[in-house]
Enzyme design. Structure first.
Site, PDB file in Angstrom:
ATOM      1  N   LYS A 154       0.919  -1.295   0.106  1.00  0.00           N
ATOM      2  CA  LYS A 154       0.321   0.177  -0.138  1.00  0.00           C
ATOM      3  C   LYS A 154       0.998   1.250   0.185  1.00  0.00           C
ATOM      4  O   LYS A 154       0.553   2.204  -0.778  1.00  0.00           O
ATOM      5  CB  LYS A 154      -0.766  -0.041   1.183  1.00  0.00           C
TER       6      LYS A 154
ATOM      7  N   CYS B 238      -4.434   7.738  10.258  1.00  0.00           N
ATOM      8  CA  CYS B 238      -4.557   7.215  11.787  1.00  0.00           C
ATOM      9  C   CYS B 238      -4.431   8.181  12.897  1.00  0.00           C
ATOM     10  O   CYS B 238      -3.342   9.099  12.965  1.00  0.00           O
ATOM     11  CB  CYS B 238      -3.366   6.138  11.688  1.00  0.00           C
TER      12      CYS B 238
ATOM     13  N   ARG C 269       1.670  14.222  13.683  1.00  0.00           N
ATOM     14  CA  ARG C 269       1.880  14.101  12.044  1.00  0.00           C
ATOM     15  C   ARG C 269       1.680  15.326  11.199  1.00  0.00           C
ATOM     16  O   ARG C 269       0.929  15.502  10.371  1.00  0.00           O
ATOM     17  CB  ARG C 269       1.103  13.028  11.433  1.00  0.00           C
TER      18      ARG C 269
ATOM     19  N   ASP D  30       5.744   0.667  12.047  1.00  0.00           N
ATOM     20  CA  ASP D  30       4.536  -0.039  11.673  1.00  0.00           C
ATOM     21  C   ASP D  30       4.368  -1.764  12.116  1.00  0.00           C
ATOM     22  O   ASP D  30       3.411  -2.204  11.805  1.00  0.00           O
ATOM     23  CB  ASP D  30       4.351   0.023  10.032  1.00  0.00           C
TER      24      ASP D  30
ATOM     25  N   ARG E  28      -8.112  -0.913   6.078  1.00  0.00           N
ATOM     26  CA  ARG E  28      -7.116   0.251   5.210  1.00  0.00           C
ATOM     27  C   ARG E  28      -5.711  -0.104   5.019  1.00  0.00           C
ATOM     28  O   ARG E  28      -5.485   0.189   3.697  1.00  0.00           O
ATOM     29  CB  ARG E  28      -6.714   1.538   6.105  1.00  0.00           C
TER      30      ARG E  28
HETATM   31  C1  UD1 Z   1       4.657   6.648   6.180  1.00  0.00           C
HETATM   32  C2  UD1 Z   1       4.036   5.597   6.214  1.00  0.00           C
HETATM   33  C3  UD1 Z   1       3.546   5.075   7.591  1.00  0.00           C
HETATM   34  C4  UD1 Z   1       4.879   4.818   8.502  1.00  0.00           C
HETATM   35  C5  UD1 Z   1       5.642   6.229   8.429  1.00  0.00           C
HETATM   36  C6  UD1 Z   1       6.986   5.980   9.292  1.00  0.00           C
HETATM   37  C7  UD1 Z   1       2.827   5.948   4.014  1.00  0.00           C
HETATM   38  C8  UD1 Z   1       1.662   6.020   3.120  1.00  0.00           C
HETATM   39  N1  UD1 Z   1       2.829   5.933   5.437  1.00  0.00           N
HETATM   40  O1  UD1 Z   1       4.132   7.797   6.816  1.00  0.00           O
HETATM   41  O2  UD1 Z   1       2.946   3.873   7.247  1.00  0.00           O
HETATM   42  O3  UD1 Z   1       4.239   4.614   9.813  1.00  0.00           O
HETATM   43  O4  UD1 Z   1       5.891   6.584   7.099  1.00  0.00           O
HETATM   44  O5  UD1 Z   1       7.779   4.578   8.730  1.00  0.00           O
HETATM   45  O6  UD1 Z   1       3.921   5.577   3.377  1.00  0.00           O
HETATM   46  N2  UD1 Z   1       7.070  14.575  10.337  1.00  0.00           N
HETATM   47  C9  UD1 Z   1       7.196  15.911  10.877  1.00  0.00           C
HETATM   48  N3  UD1 Z   1       6.954  16.734   9.835  1.00  0.00           N
HETATM   49  C10 UD1 Z   1       6.749  16.399   8.611  1.00  0.00           C
HETATM   50  C11 UD1 Z   1       6.787  15.019   8.334  1.00  0.00           C
HETATM   51  C12 UD1 Z   1       6.615  13.972   9.094  1.00  0.00           C
HETATM   52  O7  UD1 Z   1       7.247  16.238  11.980  1.00  0.00           O
HETATM   53  O8  UD1 Z   1       6.681  17.413   7.794  1.00  0.00           O
HETATM   54  C13 UD1 Z   1       7.218  13.481  11.646  1.00  0.00           C
HETATM   55  C14 UD1 Z   1       5.901  12.985  11.745  1.00  0.00           C
HETATM   56  O9  UD1 Z   1       4.861  13.583  12.679  1.00  0.00           O
HETATM   57  C15 UD1 Z   1       6.296  11.569  12.466  1.00  0.00           C
HETATM   58  C16 UD1 Z   1       7.474  11.105  11.573  1.00  0.00           C
HETATM   59  O10 UD1 Z   1       7.993  12.555  11.215  1.00  0.00           O
HETATM   60  O11 UD1 Z   1       6.444  11.590  13.908  1.00  0.00           O
HETATM   61  C17 UD1 Z   1       7.493  10.279  10.552  1.00  0.00           C
HETATM   62  O12 UD1 Z   1       6.648  10.506   9.445  1.00  0.00           O
HETATM   63  P1  UD1 Z   1       6.889  10.093   7.857  1.00  0.00           P
HETATM   64  O13 UD1 Z   1       8.125   9.391   7.715  1.00  0.00           O
HETATM   65  O14 UD1 Z   1       6.637  11.365   7.348  1.00  0.00           O
HETATM   66  O15 UD1 Z   1       5.709   9.124   7.768  1.00  0.00           O
HETATM   67  P2  UD1 Z   1       4.640   9.260   6.697  1.00  0.00           P
HETATM   68  O16 UD1 Z   1       4.937   9.328   5.461  1.00  0.00           O
HETATM   69  O17 UD1 Z   1       3.379  10.040   7.305  1.00  0.00           O
END
Ligand code: UD1
Length: 424
Positions: free
Chosen positions: A23, A118, A123, A307, A399
Site C-alpha cells: 500500500k 491514523c 503528524r 508499523d 485500510r
Molecule cells: C509513512 C507511512 C507510515 C509509516 C511512516 C513511518 C505511508 C503512506 N505511510 O508515513 O505507514 O508509519 O511512514 O515509517 O507511506 N514529520 C514531521 N513533519 C513532516 C513529516 C513528518 O514532523 O513534515 C514527523 C511525523 O509527525 C512522524 C515522523 O516524522 O512523527 C515520521 O513521519 P513520516 O516519515 O513522514 O511518515 P509518513 O510519510 O506520514
C-alpha cells in the site's frame, strides 16, 4: 468486512500466505501519475484496499481517468486537471498529501486541506512545505488548508531535519518538473522510496541515489507513461510471520523480498524463533513456547519499522522475560497498549518506552482497534487466546490488509467478521 472480527484462538497456524502488494508504495506511485500530461501510467500488484480506493477517488476528482481491475490500476492523466483537492477525501487519509508536490509542480498551484490518517500523533507536514518553499513555492495556510503557488519550481539543495517518508516522496516528485538539479539530503531510504524512484525513472525522470540518504534529481519536463510494478508489502509480510509465531504455528509468507524486513528477522532470531528462507519466501517454525524477551527501538529504514511495533509487542507479551520497546517515530503510537492490557498483557508505559513483562496467556476480551497496526496487533493477540476475542474497529484494519480474514483462515485460524450475536 464488517466492523468487528471474532477470533477463536489457540490453534497453531500452518501453511503459506501470499503477500499483497505494498500500500505504502502504491500510494505515492499513483500520486506520481499526476506529473504526466496526456499519458497513462499502469501499476501492477496494487492491493485492493480502502486507502487505494481513496487515492483512486482523489485522482478522479482531479481529472484522471482510472481503471482498477485484478490488482492493476491504469491512470490516464489529461492535459488539464484541477489543482484543488476536496477536504472529505484528503482528510480520510494522510497519504493524500502526496498529491501536493506533483500538483504544484505541474499546475503551478495547489490547494490542499491539512490531511487526516491514523490517530497516532500530530503528524505535521512542515517538512514537505519547507522543502517546497525552498524550491520557490509560496505557501500560505488559510482556514485549515494549504494554498501553494509558484511561477516555476527551481532545483536547489534541501536538507530534511528528519528522514520523513512522505516529505521525501513529495519533494522527489516535485523536483522532477523543477528547473535544474535538486539535491535532497537526509532523505528516507525505505524500499517504497526506491519503488517510487524506479517508477519515476520509467516515466523518464533522471534520479540517482534512491535507497541512500541523498537523492539527486535533474528536472526533466518530458515525461511519458509506462508500466510499473509495486513491491511486496513488507509490513503485511511481517504481520503474517508474527501470526505464525504468536500461534506457535508454522507459517510461510511467499512473494516477499526478505531483505526489506531484515530488522524483524534479526529480532526474531534474537528471540529464539526458528526462521528459514527459500528464495522469495520466509518461514517460521513453532517457537512460541521458547520465545525470549528482546529490546528494540523503532527507527527510519533500515531500522525497525514503527508499523510493526504494535504487532511485535503483542508477541513479546507472551515471551519469557521483560522486553523494552522504544517508539521513536510517532509520539503516541501506544494506543494498542490499553487494549492488550485488557487481554492480560503486562505492559507499563514510561514516556515513549513500553516495558513488556511476558505473561503465560491472554484472556478472552472485546477490544477496540484504534488504528491500522494496533488492529493487527489485537488480531494477533486473539490468535493466541484460547476462547473468543472480539476486535472492534476493523475499518482501520481494512485500510492496510487485503483479505486478512481469508488469509488467516486459509492457514487454519478460526476467524470471521461479525459472525452474529448468537447469544442474543
Ligand atoms: C509513512 C507511512 C507510515 C509509516 C511512516 C513511518 C505511508 C503512506 N505511510 O508515513 O505507514 O508509519 O511512514 O515509517 O507511506 N514529520 C514531521 N513533519 C513532516 C513529516 C513528518 O514532523 O513534515 C514527523 C511525523 O509527525 C512522524 C515522523 O516524522 O512523527 C515520521 O513521519 P513520516 O516519515 O513522514 O511518515 P509518513 O510519510 O506520514
Amino acid at each position: 468486512m464488517e466492523d468487528k472480527l471474532k477470533i477463536v484462538g489457540g490453534t497453531p497456524l500452518k501453511g503459506t500466505i501470499k503477500t499483497q502488494g505494498a500500500k505504502n508504495a502504491a500510494l505515492p506511485v499513483m500520486a506520481a501519475s499526476l506529473l504526466l500530461k496526456n499519458a497513462t501510467l499502469t501499476l501492477e500488484n496494487v492491493p485492493k484496499l480502502k486507502d487505494i480506493t481513496t487515492m483512486v477517488d482523489l485522482l478522479k476528482v482531479l481529472g484522471a481517468d482510472i481503471s482498477f481491475h485484478d490488482h492493476k490500476v491504469s491512470i490516464s492523466v489529461p492535459d488539464s486537471i484541477s489543482w484543488e483537492t476536496p477536504a472529505p477525501l484528503v482528510q480520510k487519509m494522510r497519504a493524500s498529501s502526496l498529491v501536493l508536490g506533483p500538483l504544484l509542480a505541474r499546475e503551478g498551484r495547489a490547494v490542499m486541506p491539512l490531511p487526516g490518517g491514523c490517530s497516532i500523533g500530530s503528524r505535521p507536514i512542515d517538512l514537505h512545505l519547507k522543502g517546497l518553499a525552498k524550491m520557490g513555492a509560496s505557501i500560505e495556510l488559510q482556514h485549515g488548508a494549504v494554498h501553494a503557488s509558484t511561477k516555476g519550481l527551481k532545483g536547489c539543495r534541501i536538507y530534511l531535519d528528519f528522514p520523513s517518508v512522505g516529505a521525501t516522496e513529495n519533494l522527489l516528485m516535485a523536483a522532477i518538473l523543477a528547473e535544474g538539479e535538486t539535491v535532497l539530503e537526509n532523505v528516507a531510504r525505505e524500499p517504497e522510496i526506491v519503488n517510487l524512484a524506479d517508477s519515476l525513472r520509467t516515466m523518464g525522470a533522471k534520479i540517482e541515489g534512491e535507497g541512500t540518504g541523498v537523492l539527486r534529481i535533474q528536472g526533466s519536463p518530458d515525461l511519458q507513461g509506462g508500466n510499473v510494478r509495486i513491491i511486496p508489502d513488507r509490513i503485511a509480510a511481517c504481520t503474517y510471520i508474527l501470526a505464525g509465531v504468536i500461534s506457535d504455528g508454522e507459517v510461510t509468507v511467499s512473494d516477499v523480498i526478505p531483505q526489506h524486513f531484515d530488522s524483524l528477522l534479526a529480532k526474531l532470531e534474537e528471540a529464539s524463533v526458528d526462521v528459514s528462507f527459500d528464495g522469495n519466501s520466509v518461514s517460521v517454525g513453532p517457537s512460541r513456547k521458547k520465545l525470549k524477551a528482546i529490546s528494540l527501538k523503532t527507527l527510519p529504514y533500515p531500522g525497525f519499522p514503527t508499523d510493526v511495533q504494535p504487532q511485535l509487542m503483542a508477541v513479546m507479551s507472551l515471551a519469557q522475560g521483560t522486553s523494552v520497546i522504544k517508539e521513536s517515530i510517532f509520539e503516541s503510537r501506544f494506543l494498542h497498549v490499553s487494549e492488550l492490557k485488557k487481554m492480560g498483557a503486562d505492559v507499563e508505559l514510561q514516556g515513549n518506552t513500553a516495558i513488556v513483562k511476558g505473561v503465560n496467556h491472554f484472556n478472552c476480551s472485546e477490544v477496540m482497534a484504534t488504528d491500522l497496526r494496533a488492529g493487527a496487533a489485537l488480531i494477533l493477540a486473539g490468535l493466541a487466546t484460547e476462547g473468543e476475542t472480539v476486535v472492534h474497529g476493523m475499518g482501520h484494519v481494512e485500510r492496510g490488509y487485503e483479505n486478512i480474514e481469508v488469509n488467516l483462515s486459509s492457514v487454519g485460524a478460526k476467524i470471521a467478521s461479525d459472525i452474529g450475536d448468537e447469544d442474543g
